[in-house]
Scaffold this motif. Structure first.
Motif, PDB file in Angstrom:
ATOM      1  N   GLN A  14       0.830  -1.202   0.000  1.00  0.00           N
ATOM      2  CA  GLN A  14       0.000   0.000   0.000  1.00  0.00           C
ATOM      3  C   GLN A  14       0.867   1.255   0.000  1.00  0.00           C
ATOM      4  O   GLN A  14       0.550   2.240  -0.687  1.00  0.00           O
ATOM      5  N   ILE A  15       1.967   1.214   0.758  1.00  0.00           N
ATOM      6  CA  ILE A  15       2.881   2.358   0.787  1.00  0.00           C
ATOM      7  C   ILE A  15       3.472   2.588  -0.595  1.00  0.00           C
ATOM      8  O   ILE A  15       3.525   3.717  -1.101  1.00  0.00           O
ATOM      9  N   GLY A  16       3.901   1.483  -1.234  1.00  0.00           N
ATOM     10  CA  GLY A  16       4.454   1.602  -2.584  1.00  0.00           C
ATOM     11  C   GLY A  16       3.436   2.135  -3.569  1.00  0.00           C
ATOM     12  O   GLY A  16       3.754   2.996  -4.413  1.00  0.00           O
ATOM     13  N   SER A  17       2.212   1.656  -3.473  1.00  0.00           N
ATOM     14  CA  SER A  17       1.153   2.114  -4.384  1.00  0.00           C
ATOM     15  C   SER A  17       0.853   3.600  -4.170  1.00  0.00           C
ATOM     16  O   SER A  17       0.610   4.345  -5.128  1.00  0.00           O
ATOM     17  N   THR A  18       0.888   4.036  -2.909  1.00  0.00           N
ATOM     18  CA  THR A  18       0.638   5.449  -2.603  1.00  0.00           C
ATOM     19  C   THR A  18       1.697   6.332  -3.250  1.00  0.00           C
ATOM     20  O   THR A  18       1.388   7.366  -3.852  1.00  0.00           O
ATOM     21  N   LEU A  19       2.952   5.914  -3.146  1.00  0.00           N
ATOM     22  CA  LEU A  19       4.041   6.681  -3.753  1.00  0.00           C
ATOM     23  C   LEU A  19       3.897   6.709  -5.276  1.00  0.00           C
ATOM     24  O   LEU A  19       4.123   7.744  -5.920  1.00  0.00           O
ATOM     25  N   GLN A  20       3.517   5.577  -5.861  1.00  0.00           N
ATOM     26  CA  GLN A  20       3.361   5.510  -7.316  1.00  0.00           C
ATOM     27  C   GLN A  20       2.229   6.415  -7.792  1.00  0.00           C
ATOM     28  O   GLN A  20       2.333   7.055  -8.846  1.00  0.00           O
ATOM     29  N   LEU A  21       1.147   6.469  -7.017  1.00  0.00           N
ATOM     30  CA  LEU A  21       0.034   7.351  -7.385  1.00  0.00           C
ATOM     31  C   LEU A  21       0.445   8.823  -7.317  1.00  0.00           C
ATOM     32  O   LEU A  21      -0.184   9.682  -7.938  1.00  0.00           O
ATOM     33  N   MET A  22       1.489   9.101  -6.561  1.00  0.00           N
ATOM     34  CA  MET A  22       2.017  10.465  -6.464  1.00  0.00           C
ATOM     35  C   MET A  22       3.009  10.747  -7.587  1.00  0.00           C
ATOM     36  O   MET A  22       3.614  11.817  -7.649  1.00  0.00           O
ATOM     37  N   GLY A  23       3.160   9.752  -8.493  1.00  0.00           N
ATOM     38  CA  GLY A  23       4.067   9.942  -9.623  1.00  0.00           C
ATOM     39  C   GLY A  23       5.509   9.639  -9.306  1.00  0.00           C
ATOM     40  O   GLY A  23       6.418  10.041 -10.043  1.00  0.00           O
ATOM     41  N   ILE A  24       5.743   8.932  -8.215  1.00  0.00           N
ATOM     42  CA  ILE A  24       7.107   8.604  -7.805  1.00  0.00           C
ATOM     43  C   ILE A  24       7.441   7.171  -8.218  1.00  0.00           C
ATOM     44  O   ILE A  24       6.650   6.248  -7.999  1.00  0.00           O
ATOM     45  N   HIS A  25       8.613   7.006  -8.795  1.00  0.00           N
ATOM     46  CA  HIS A  25       9.085   5.691  -9.210  1.00  0.00           C
ATOM     47  C   HIS A  25       9.632   4.959  -7.975  1.00  0.00           C
ATOM     48  O   HIS A  25      10.590   5.423  -7.346  1.00  0.00           O
ATOM     49  N   VAL A  26       9.029   3.822  -7.634  1.00  0.00           N
ATOM     50  CA  VAL A  26       9.435   3.062  -6.457  1.00  0.00           C
ATOM     51  C   VAL A  26      10.327   1.894  -6.868  1.00  0.00           C
ATOM     52  O   VAL A  26       9.980   1.116  -7.757  1.00  0.00           O
ATOM     53  N   ILE A  27      11.481   1.790  -6.213  1.00  0.00           N
ATOM     54  CA  ILE A  27      12.429   0.709  -6.468  1.00  0.00           C
ATOM     55  C   ILE A  27      12.679  -0.023  -5.160  1.00  0.00           C
ATOM     56  O   ILE A  27      12.830   0.608  -4.103  1.00  0.00           O
ATOM     57  N   ILE A  28      12.712  -1.342  -5.229  1.00  0.00           N
ATOM     58  CA  ILE A  28      12.950  -2.151  -4.032  1.00  0.00           C
ATOM     59  C   ILE A  28      14.370  -2.697  -4.064  1.00  0.00           C
ATOM     60  O   ILE A  28      14.862  -3.135  -5.113  1.00  0.00           O
ATOM     61  N   ALA A  29      15.022  -2.663  -2.901  1.00  0.00           N
ATOM     62  CA  ALA A  29      16.383  -3.199  -2.804  1.00  0.00           C
ATOM     63  C   ALA A  29      16.539  -3.970  -1.499  1.00  0.00           C
ATOM     64  O   ALA A  29      15.854  -3.689  -0.510  1.00  0.00           O
ATOM     65  N   GLY A  30      17.436  -4.954  -1.525  1.00  0.00           N
ATOM     66  CA  GLY A  30      17.831  -5.646  -0.300  1.00  0.00           C
ATOM     67  C   GLY A  30      16.867  -6.683   0.222  1.00  0.00           C
ATOM     68  O   GLY A  30      16.924  -7.041   1.407  1.00  0.00           O
ATOM     69  N   LEU A  31      15.975  -7.205  -0.626  1.00  0.00           N
ATOM     70  CA  LEU A  31      15.052  -8.246  -0.163  1.00  0.00           C
ATOM     71  C   LEU A  31      15.792  -9.572   0.015  1.00  0.00           C
ATOM     72  O   LEU A  31      16.373 -10.093  -0.937  1.00  0.00           O
ATOM     73  N   ARG A  32      15.762 -10.115   1.201  1.00  0.00           N
ATOM     74  CA  ARG A  32      16.356 -11.419   1.447  1.00  0.00           C
ATOM     75  C   ARG A  32      15.378 -12.516   1.031  1.00  0.00           C
ATOM     76  O   ARG A  32      14.156 -12.273   0.942  1.00  0.00           O
ATOM     77  N   PRO A  33      15.871 -13.732   0.836  1.00  0.00           N
ATOM     78  CA  PRO A  33      14.989 -14.832   0.417  1.00  0.00           C
ATOM     79  C   PRO A  33      13.806 -15.055   1.355  1.00  0.00           C
ATOM     80  O   PRO A  33      12.691 -15.311   0.897  1.00  0.00           O
ATOM     81  N   ASP A  34      14.024 -14.928   2.672  1.00  0.00           N
ATOM     82  CA  ASP A  34      12.922 -15.184   3.602  1.00  0.00           C
ATOM     83  C   ASP A  34      11.844 -14.111   3.488  1.00  0.00           C
ATOM     84  O   ASP A  34      10.647 -14.397   3.603  1.00  0.00           O
ATOM     85  N   LEU A  35      12.265 -12.857   3.219  1.00  0.00           N
ATOM     86  CA  LEU A  35      11.284 -11.790   3.045  1.00  0.00           C
ATOM     87  C   LEU A  35      10.538 -11.966   1.731  1.00  0.00           C
ATOM     88  O   LEU A  35       9.332 -11.698   1.653  1.00  0.00           O
ATOM     89  N   VAL A  36      11.250 -12.408   0.711  1.00  0.00           N
ATOM     90  CA  VAL A  36      10.611 -12.657  -0.579  1.00  0.00           C
ATOM     91  C   VAL A  36       9.531 -13.723  -0.426  1.00  0.00           C
ATOM     92  O   VAL A  36       8.417 -13.599  -0.958  1.00  0.00           O
TER      93      VAL A  36
END
Length: 271
Positions: A222-244
């Protein structure tokens, strides 16, 4: 009545000597190891207290000096600031009552007070100490709640700081355990601050996240979607296998989201 007047006048005129005696007796009785400045502070407070007390006895009225209330509040404030317990203050009151009782009994014999007069003096000083104890409790409780709220806010700010790295790029490091409080903090405080910066890219760094659950994963989306609706490009980094695995298990579709193993790689993608 003249014996009580003499008793009261003696207390007022010798408040400094009697106060030093009270403080020293309490310290010795409880085997306290406190700094000299704290002894001097307590002594000065009792000087004012006994000065008032002697006057009140002569005028046959009961009143608590404001200096005692302020001293009690200051005691609570110092205890909260040092991380101490309220019990460390409270345990001194019984010894203080005992010292005052013995002091008044000795002076009552010296000035020929009746049993009733001695009882009244002891009762009044105990009533004043009760007020001091109550004020200390109230102040400690109020300051503790405020201190805890401020500490929690500091921790929340540290758990999701905004780190500008380029003119139009910020990194949002998520740190620790992501729970509903931190998610709410990000939604209510962090996203508005990002919006004020007029950035084009937000790199959300998950490398410091200890754990998340399905519900929190949904909230992060939801946080990512909110930023995208504001026209901001969201990039994810550092996801570990367990979080994935947690994110996949929650049913979130992140195939359209740019993701990189490290923040460095994510930065290189927007240069």
């Amino acid at each position: 009545m003249s014996s009580l007047n003499d008793f009261s006048q003696y207390i007022s005129e010798n408040a400094e000597t009697l106060s030093a005696e009270v403080v020293e007796s309490v310290v010795q009785e409880m085997k306290l190891d406190i700094p000299e400045w704290e002894k001097e502070q307590a002594t000065q407070m009792y000087v004012e207290l006994l000065g008032f007390f002697g006057k009140f006895l002569r005028e046959d009225r009961f009143e608590v000096p404001e200096s005692l209330i302020e001293w009690s509040k200051k005691n609570a404030e110092m205890q909260v600031a040092s991380g101490g317990k309220i019990s460390e203050i409270v345990v001194r009151y019984p010894a203080t009552r005992q010292v005052f009782s013995e002091l008044f009994t000795r002076l009552s014999l010296k000035f020929g007070l009746t049993v009733v007069e001695n009882a009244k003096a002891t009762r009044d000083i105990n009533a004043i100490l009760d007020v001091s104890l109550n004020e200390t409790f109230y102040a400690f409780e109020r300051l503790s709640e405020r201190y805890q709220a401020e500490t929690q806010m500091e921790l929340l700010n540290l758990s999701a700081p905004i780190v500008p790295v380029l003119e139009d790029v910020v990194v949002l490091p998520l740190i620790g355990v992501m729970d509903s409080y931190r998610i709410a903090h990000i939604m209510d405080n962090v996203i508005p601050r990002i919006a004020e910066k007029n950035v084009q890219h937000v790199i959300t760094d998950f490398s410091g996240v200890l754990t998340i659950d399905d519900q929190i994963a949904q909230s992060l989306q939801q946080i990512g979607s909110t930023l995208q609706l504001m026209g901001i490009h969201v990039i994810i980094a550092g996801l570990r296998p367990d979080l994935v695995q947690t994110i996949v298990h929650s049913g979130i579709d992140m195939l359209d989201t740019d993701a990189y193993a490290t923040v460095k790689q994510a930065l290189e993608s927007v240069k």
